[in-house]
Design a protein around this motif. Sequence first.
Motif, PDB file in Angstrom:
ATOM      1  N   ALA A 460       0.802  -1.217   0.000  1.00  0.00           N
ATOM      2  CA  ALA A 460       0.000   0.000   0.000  1.00  0.00           C
ATOM      3  C   ALA A 460       0.838   1.272   0.000  1.00  0.00           C
ATOM      4  CB  ALA A 460      -0.950   0.000   1.197  1.00  0.00           C
ATOM      5  N   GLY A 461       2.072   1.221   0.530  1.00  0.00           N
ATOM      6  CA  GLY A 461       2.889   2.423   0.581  1.00  0.00           C
ATOM      7  C   GLY A 461       4.164   2.208   1.351  1.00  0.00           C
ATOM      8  N   THR A 462       4.866   3.317   1.645  1.00  0.00           N
ATOM      9  CA  THR A 462       6.173   3.216   2.294  1.00  0.00           C
ATOM     10  C   THR A 462       6.065   2.698   3.724  1.00  0.00           C
ATOM     11  OG1 THR A 462       6.002   5.562   2.913  1.00  0.00           O
ATOM     12  CG2 THR A 462       7.177   5.039   0.870  1.00  0.00           C
ATOM     13  N   GLY A 463       4.921   2.919   4.370  1.00  0.00           N
ATOM     14  CA  GLY A 463       4.751   2.391   5.716  1.00  0.00           C
ATOM     15  C   GLY A 463       4.784   0.874   5.733  1.00  0.00           C
ATOM     16  N   GLU A 464       4.116   0.257   4.775  1.00  0.00           N
ATOM     17  CA  GLU A 464       4.133  -1.201   4.690  1.00  0.00           C
ATOM     18  C   GLU A 464       5.511  -1.714   4.274  1.00  0.00           C
ATOM     19  OE1 GLU A 464       1.004  -3.022   2.509  1.00  0.00           O
ATOM     20  OE2 GLU A 464      -0.550  -2.370   3.908  1.00  0.00           O
ATOM     21  N   ILE A 465       6.244  -0.933   3.479  1.00  0.00           N
ATOM     22  CA  ILE A 465       7.613  -1.332   3.123  1.00  0.00           C
ATOM     23  C   ILE A 465       8.480  -1.390   4.370  1.00  0.00           C
ATOM     24  CG2 ILE A 465       9.710  -0.559   1.939  1.00  0.00           C
ATOM     25  CD1 ILE A 465       7.897   0.453  -0.319  1.00  0.00           C
ATOM     26  N   ALA A 466       8.410  -0.348   5.198  1.00  0.00           N
ATOM     27  CA  ALA A 466       9.201  -0.311   6.426  1.00  0.00           C
ATOM     28  C   ALA A 466       8.832  -1.463   7.353  1.00  0.00           C
ATOM     29  CB  ALA A 466       9.014   1.027   7.129  1.00  0.00           C
ATOM     30  N   GLU A 467       7.534  -1.719   7.495  1.00  0.00           N
ATOM     31  CA  GLU A 467       7.097  -2.812   8.353  1.00  0.00           C
ATOM     32  C   GLU A 467       7.507  -4.168   7.763  1.00  0.00           C
ATOM     33  OE1 GLU A 467       5.301  -5.094  11.364  1.00  0.00           O
ATOM     34  OE2 GLU A 467       6.085  -3.040  11.255  1.00  0.00           O
ATOM     35  N   GLY A 468       7.447  -4.293   6.442  1.00  0.00           N
ATOM     36  CA  GLY A 468       7.860  -5.536   5.800  1.00  0.00           C
ATOM     37  C   GLY A 468       9.324  -5.841   6.029  1.00  0.00           C
ATOM     38  N   VAL A 469      10.173  -4.825   5.945  1.00  0.00           N
ATOM     39  CA  VAL A 469      11.600  -5.023   6.203  1.00  0.00           C
ATOM     40  C   VAL A 469      11.822  -5.377   7.673  1.00  0.00           C
ATOM     41  CG1 VAL A 469      13.853  -3.881   6.247  1.00  0.00           C
ATOM     42  CG2 VAL A 469      12.333  -3.560   4.283  1.00  0.00           C
ATOM     43  N   ARG A 470      11.052  -4.751   8.569  1.00  0.00           N
ATOM     44  CA  ARG A 470      11.174  -5.096   9.993  1.00  0.00           C
ATOM     45  C   ARG A 470      10.834  -6.571  10.228  1.00  0.00           C
ATOM     46  NH1 ARG A 470       8.585  -6.094  14.402  1.00  0.00           N
ATOM     47  NH2 ARG A 470       6.538  -6.088  13.368  1.00  0.00           N
ATOM     48  N   ARG A 471       9.773  -7.051   9.586  1.00  0.00           N
ATOM     49  CA  ARG A 471       9.399  -8.459   9.725  1.00  0.00           C
ATOM     50  C   ARG A 471      10.443  -9.374   9.078  1.00  0.00           C
ATOM     51  NH1 ARG A 471       2.807  -8.400   8.545  1.00  0.00           N
ATOM     52  NH2 ARG A 471       2.320  -6.688  10.008  1.00  0.00           N
ATOM     53  N   LEU A 472      11.020  -8.926   7.973  1.00  0.00           N
ATOM     54  CA  LEU A 472      12.062  -9.725   7.329  1.00  0.00           C
ATOM     55  C   LEU A 472      13.294  -9.815   8.225  1.00  0.00           C
ATOM     56  CD1 LEU A 472      13.022 -11.306   4.884  1.00  0.00           C
ATOM     57  CD2 LEU A 472      13.669  -9.139   3.801  1.00  0.00           C
ATOM     58  N   ARG A 473      13.569  -8.762   8.964  1.00  0.00           N
ATOM     59  CA  ARG A 473      14.674  -8.793   9.929  1.00  0.00           C
ATOM     60  C   ARG A 473      14.451  -9.918  10.943  1.00  0.00           C
ATOM     61  NH1 ARG A 473      19.715  -7.851  10.398  1.00  0.00           N
ATOM     62  NH2 ARG A 473      19.461 -10.068  10.775  1.00  0.00           N
ATOM     63  N   ALA A 474      13.225 -10.053  11.428  1.00  0.00           N
ATOM     64  CA  ALA A 474      12.925 -11.125  12.383  1.00  0.00           C
ATOM     65  C   ALA A 474      13.121 -12.488  11.750  1.00  0.00           C
ATOM     66  CB  ALA A 474      11.496 -10.964  12.894  1.00  0.00           C
ATOM     67  N   ALA A 475      12.725 -12.628  10.458  1.00  0.00           N
ATOM     68  CA  ALA A 475      12.914 -13.904   9.773  1.00  0.00           C
ATOM     69  C   ALA A 475      14.403 -14.219   9.585  1.00  0.00           C
ATOM     70  CB  ALA A 475      12.194 -13.866   8.415  1.00  0.00           C
ATOM     71  N   CYS A 476      15.170 -13.213   9.248  1.00  0.00           N
ATOM     72  CA  CYS A 476      16.617 -13.421   9.089  1.00  0.00           C
ATOM     73  C   CYS A 476      17.268 -13.816  10.421  1.00  0.00           C
ATOM     74  CB  CYS A 476      17.264 -12.165   8.528  1.00  0.00           C
ATOM     75  SG  CYS A 476      16.887 -11.832   6.784  1.00  0.00           S
ATOM     76  N   ASP A 477      16.824 -13.222  11.504  1.00  0.00           N
ATOM     77  CA  ASP A 477      17.372 -13.595  12.819  1.00  0.00           C
ATOM     78  C   ASP A 477      17.095 -15.057  13.115  1.00  0.00           C
ATOM     79  OD1 ASP A 477      18.292 -11.049  13.212  1.00  0.00           O
ATOM     80  OD2 ASP A 477      16.559 -10.398  14.393  1.00  0.00           O
ATOM     81  N   GLU A 478      15.998 -15.591  12.578  1.00  0.00           N
ATOM     82  CA  GLU A 478      15.668 -16.994  12.792  1.00  0.00           C
ATOM     83  C   GLU A 478      16.509 -17.932  11.933  1.00  0.00           C
ATOM     84  OE1 GLU A 478      11.971 -19.990  11.681  1.00  0.00           O
ATOM     85  OE2 GLU A 478      11.508 -17.915  12.204  1.00  0.00           O
TER      86      GLU A 478
END
Length: 480
Positions: A460-478
């Motif tokens: 939907a926009g840059t807010g979802e991009i930022a949140e998506g990268v934050r969630r990807l960070r959690a996946a990478c930590d796993e």
Amino acid sequence: MHESSSVTELANRLRQELDRYSPGGKLPSSRTLVERFRVSPVTVSRALGQLAAEGLVITRPGAGAFRAHPRAAAAPAGDTSWQEVALSAEGAADLVPRTVDASGVTVSLAAPPPGVLELSGGYLHPSLQPERAMAAALARAGRRPGAWGRPPMEGLPELREWFARSIGGTVGAAEVLVSAGGQVALATALRALAPPGAPVLVESPTYPGMLAIARAAGLRPVPVPVDPDGVRPDLLADAFRATGARVFVCQPLFQNPTGAVLAPARRVEVLRIAREAGAFVVEDDFVRRLVHADAGPLPRPLAAEDIENADGVVVHVGSLTKATSPSFRVCALAARGPALERLRAIQVVDTFFVPRPLQEAALELVGSPAWPRHLRTVSAELKTRRDAMTTALRLHLPELALSHVPSGGYHLWLRLPDGTDDTALTGAALRAGVAITPGRPYFSAEPPAAHIRLSFAAVAGTGEIAEGVRRLRAACDEVL
């Protein structure tokens, strides 16, 4: 709220409330739902239709919507094991058996589960699509005299002329066919230019849908590596000599997935090498209209190079779909000489023609003042989203290598740390609430390293991009 997101949200709310009603119980009226959720009647109708398609409700005209009874246990399936024998036997005598595998394509077509951010999509988010302009164009098109009649098999002359001007050079309307989207056009081109069992040269990495087309036609994809300046001409020449291939498929502009643009010197070399090999270059010019606001002048399509294309080396594919909507499947397929006649014959056999109302709507859209405004808006927004994603990645995921930031298209191509399993990371990301695309399906042979592709256009926009990268960070930590 955008209409499509409103439908999804309302369907989710109603789905959660179904337990309040016994099987066969009547749901609130559409008017009640409109007032309660402050949505339009169209939104209510579509949300109920979605639940009906899932078998959760039953709609009865004039009576309303009712909770469906639990489904009875499915009847025992018949024995279909014979089909395995029949389907495998059909290619038993083929040099290269056909492989029909759509898994690499469905990643960008399938909608993610509710609550999952879509960094895997291959199309513009509905908020970026010119929905009003397309609706107006379709309405005007439907009123044109003869709009619902049978169109010429090659396409409407005016639309072929518009596509020819868009390609440029000496390409004329007589050398353009109107096709039902880029995927259909690529399938037609490969079937026309290469016999079953033949090798076809492809960029490595490349679009999985093209690999699926080639394998479904019984062709053998042979990879030729790509770097930030596009395909490497020296390796392309070697591949032609080693395989005897007569077709090379490439995306010279904002290549999928790397975002590379074929360098000027290499453009000349690629066409020279193909001509000397007696081969065709199939040019998939799929995102020319998704250039970013900070991009400089774009190179012309390979098909526009007059001297190189005078002998019909280039077969051009250029679609309106990526810049409009996944359902706006109108495309140009351009060629010269006997190749054009074979393309035309295969297209007629496969699809007869593209529906005339859609062609008329395309003419209305590209001829309206809304079209250049839409392209300018998308250009600016894609740059903003790209910059937001690259900034977030460099800040929160510096271990993911981004070697090239494209000035067009809708995605980034990232190399993972050595030893990372891209499939495992994709699964972890989904559990974290973000959908990404693994890199493995983009390679026709063993990949040199693990990669992922991230789209910044489907959210939907840059807010979802930022949140998506934050969630990807959690996946990478796993996983990492």
